[in-house]
Write a protein that holds these residues in place. Structure first.
Motif, PDB file in Angstrom:
ATOM      1  N   THR A 211       0.795  -1.231   0.000  1.00 13.41           N
ATOM      2  CA  THR A 211       0.000   0.000   0.000  1.00 13.41           C
ATOM      3  C   THR A 211       0.824   1.277   0.000  1.00 13.41           C
ATOM      4  N   GLY A 212       1.887   1.355   0.785  1.00 10.36           N
ATOM      5  CA  GLY A 212       2.668   2.590   0.793  1.00 10.36           C
ATOM      6  C   GLY A 212       3.626   2.699   1.952  1.00 10.36           C
ATOM      7  N   ASP A 213       4.086   3.921   2.193  1.00 14.15           N
ATOM      8  CA  ASP A 213       5.082   4.238   3.206  1.00 14.15           C
ATOM      9  C   ASP A 213       4.633   3.777   4.592  1.00 14.15           C
ATOM     10  N   GLY A 214       5.488   3.021   5.259  1.00 15.44           N
ATOM     11  CA  GLY A 214       5.211   2.562   6.614  1.00 15.44           C
ATOM     12  C   GLY A 214       4.592   1.181   6.708  1.00 15.44           C
ATOM     13  N   TYR A 215       4.119   0.635   5.608  1.00 15.77           N
ATOM     14  CA  TYR A 215       3.462  -0.673   5.659  1.00 15.77           C
ATOM     15  C   TYR A 215       4.484  -1.781   5.901  1.00 15.77           C
ATOM     16  N   VAL A 216       4.124  -2.677   6.794  1.00 15.42           N
ATOM     17  CA  VAL A 216       5.011  -3.728   7.287  1.00 15.42           C
ATOM     18  C   VAL A 216       4.877  -4.967   6.401  1.00 15.42           C
ATOM     19  N   CYS A 217       6.038  -5.517   6.010  1.00 16.50           N
ATOM     20  CA  CYS A 217       6.058  -6.680   5.117  1.00 16.50           C
ATOM     21  C   CYS A 217       6.953  -7.764   5.694  1.00 16.50           C
ATOM     22  N   ASP A 218       6.533  -9.027   5.555  1.00 16.08           N
ATOM     23  CA  ASP A 218       7.451 -10.108   5.886  1.00 16.08           C
ATOM     24  C   ASP A 218       8.077 -10.601   4.590  1.00 16.08           C
ATOM     25  N   ILE A 219       9.297 -11.100   4.701  1.00 19.07           N
ATOM     26  CA  ILE A 219      10.121 -11.408   3.536  1.00 19.07           C
ATOM     27  C   ILE A 219      10.454 -12.897   3.520  1.00 19.07           C
ATOM     28  N   ASP A 220      10.121 -13.561   2.425  1.00 26.79           N
ATOM     29  CA  ASP A 220      10.451 -14.972   2.223  1.00 26.79           C
ATOM     30  C   ASP A 220      11.906 -15.043   1.748  1.00 26.79           C
ATOM     31  N   VAL A 221      12.803 -15.582   2.561  1.00 22.84           N
ATOM     32  CA  VAL A 221      14.222 -15.560   2.211  1.00 22.84           C
ATOM     33  C   VAL A 221      14.607 -16.541   1.108  1.00 22.84           C
ATOM     34  N   SER A 222      13.716 -17.436   0.717  1.00 21.94           N
ATOM     35  CA  SER A 222      14.042 -18.328  -0.398  1.00 21.94           C
ATOM     36  C   SER A 222      13.933 -17.607  -1.736  1.00 21.94           C
ATOM     37  N   SER A 223      13.102 -16.551  -1.792  1.00 22.80           N
ATOM     38  CA  SER A 223      12.892 -15.818  -3.045  1.00 22.80           C
ATOM     39  C   SER A 223      13.028 -14.310  -2.880  1.00 22.80           C
ATOM     40  N   PHE A 224      13.093 -13.835  -1.637  1.00 26.49           N
ATOM     41  CA  PHE A 224      13.100 -12.407  -1.285  1.00 26.49           C
ATOM     42  C   PHE A 224      11.857 -11.699  -1.809  1.00 26.49           C
ATOM     43  N   ASP A 225      10.732 -12.450  -1.787  1.00 26.51           N
ATOM     44  CA  ASP A 225       9.419 -11.852  -2.028  1.00 26.51           C
ATOM     45  C   ASP A 225       8.958 -11.202  -0.731  1.00 26.51           C
ATOM     46  N   ALA A 226       8.368 -10.025  -0.838  1.00 32.51           N
ATOM     47  CA  ALA A 226       7.835  -9.319   0.329  1.00 32.51           C
ATOM     48  C   ALA A 226       6.326  -9.190   0.182  1.00 32.51           C
ATOM     49  N   ALA A 227       5.609  -9.569   1.230  1.00 29.59           N
ATOM     50  CA  ALA A 227       4.147  -9.457   1.254  1.00 29.59           C
ATOM     51  C   ALA A 227       3.750  -8.702   2.507  1.00 29.59           C
ATOM     52  N   MET A 228       2.703  -7.899   2.418  1.00 35.06           N
ATOM     53  CA  MET A 228       2.249  -7.186   3.600  1.00 35.06           C
ATOM     54  C   MET A 228       1.888  -8.194   4.686  1.00 35.06           C
ATOM     55  N   SER A 229       2.407  -7.955   5.878  1.00 33.10           N
ATOM     56  CA  SER A 229       2.243  -8.870   7.003  1.00 33.10           C
ATOM     57  C   SER A 229       0.812  -8.929   7.505  1.00 33.10           C
ATOM     58  N   THR A 230       0.371 -10.137   7.816  1.00 35.87           N
ATOM     59  CA  THR A 230      -0.902 -10.380   8.496  1.00 35.87           C
ATOM     60  C   THR A 230      -0.674 -11.529   9.468  1.00 35.87           C
ATOM     61  N   THR A 231      -1.655 -11.827  10.288  1.00 33.53           N
ATOM     62  CA  THR A 231      -1.529 -12.980  11.178  1.00 33.53           C
ATOM     63  C   THR A 231      -1.433 -14.284  10.386  1.00 33.53           C
ATOM     64  N   THR A 232      -1.894 -14.297   9.150  1.00 35.49           N
ATOM     65  CA  THR A 232      -1.766 -15.487   8.301  1.00 35.49           C
ATOM     66  C   THR A 232      -0.343 -15.636   7.776  1.00 35.49           C
ATOM     67  N   THR A 233       0.261 -14.545   7.274  1.00 40.06           N
ATOM     68  CA  THR A 233       1.608 -14.643   6.688  1.00 40.06           C
ATOM     69  C   THR A 233       2.693 -14.792   7.743  1.00 40.06           C
ATOM     70  N   THR A 234       2.407 -14.427   8.995  1.00 35.85           N
ATOM     71  CA  THR A 234       3.410 -14.535  10.057  1.00 35.85           C
ATOM     72  C   THR A 234       3.241 -15.790  10.912  1.00 35.85           C
ATOM     73  N   ALA A 235       2.237 -16.592  10.623  1.00 38.60           N
ATOM     74  CA  ALA A 235       1.908 -17.764  11.447  1.00 38.60           C
ATOM     75  C   ALA A 235       3.017 -18.812  11.446  1.00 38.60           C
ATOM     76  N   PRO A 236       3.081 -19.628  12.504  1.00 36.82           N
ATOM     77  CA  PRO A 236       4.048 -20.727  12.534  1.00 36.82           C
ATOM     78  C   PRO A 236       3.895 -21.624  11.307  1.00 36.82           C
ATOM     79  N   GLY A 237       5.013 -22.055  10.779  1.00 38.52           N
ATOM     80  CA  GLY A 237       4.994 -22.901   9.594  1.00 38.52           C
ATOM     81  C   GLY A 237       5.044 -22.106   8.305  1.00 38.52           C
ATOM     82  N   THR A 238       4.668 -20.838   8.364  1.00 37.08           N
ATOM     83  CA  THR A 238       4.726 -19.996   7.162  1.00 37.08           C
ATOM     84  C   THR A 238       5.514 -18.716   7.372  1.00 37.08           C
TER      85      THR A 238
END
Length: 161
Positions: free
Chosen positions: A44-71
């Motif tokens: 979305t823009g400035d300040g938005y928090v993203c988690d980064i998949d280190v296998s591909s360095f893809d960044a997606a905006m963080s949610t409780t789903t993307t930060t969950a154990p196992g993912t």
């Protein structure tokens, strides 16, 4: 290899650097560090928090789903300085003074966690959310969601609450 003098407000549709590279620049409020990523979905823009998949360095905006154990637990986190379209390449901040997207009434100098709202973190300690370590707010947020000043220190997804 580290890159100096990068522009964290520039995105592109083609890679200009290797994803995963670390870059630095300086400003009137000190040195800042960034990681070069590819957006996995729009950011979305400035300040938005993203988690980064280190296998591909893809960044997606963080949610409780993307930060969950196992993912998501253990993933590095970056803070966007500009909006990204899906699949754009650009820099997310991993160190230094910056602004962070938080929920309404989020307090300064307290533990922060992921939320169901993409790209936004909070201090509400909701059961099942993950701690976002390495992000410290320097100011409390008011009565609606927004960006506030903080310090970013190589953030990562931590334990589940």
């Amino acid at each position: 290899m580290y890159i100096f003098g990068i522009d964290p407000t520039k995105t592109s549709t083609t890679a200009e650097f290797d994803v995963g590279q670390i870059g630095f620049n300086t400003s009137s409020d000190g040195a800042k560090g960034y990681m070069y990523v590819q957006a996995n979905g729009a950011i979305t823009g400035d300040g938005y928090v993203c988690d980064i998949d280190v296998s591909s360095f893809d960044a997606a905006m963080s949610t409780t789903t993307t930060t969950a154990p196992g993912t998501g637990q253990g993933k590095p986190v970056g803070i966007a300085r500009v909006a990204f379209a899906d699949n754009d390449y650009g820099w997310v901040q991993i160190y230094g003074v910056g602004v962070v997207r938080v929920a309404a009434s989020c307090a300064a100098y307290t533990a922060l966690n992921s939320t169901a709202t993409a790209g936004q973190i909070d201090d509400d300690a909701t059961a099942g959310a993950e701690v976002i370590e390495g992000v410290i707010l320097d100011a409390a947020n008011g009565g609606s969601a927004g960006t506030v000043a903080g310090f970013i220190n190589w953030p990562r997804v931590g334990r589940t609450l």
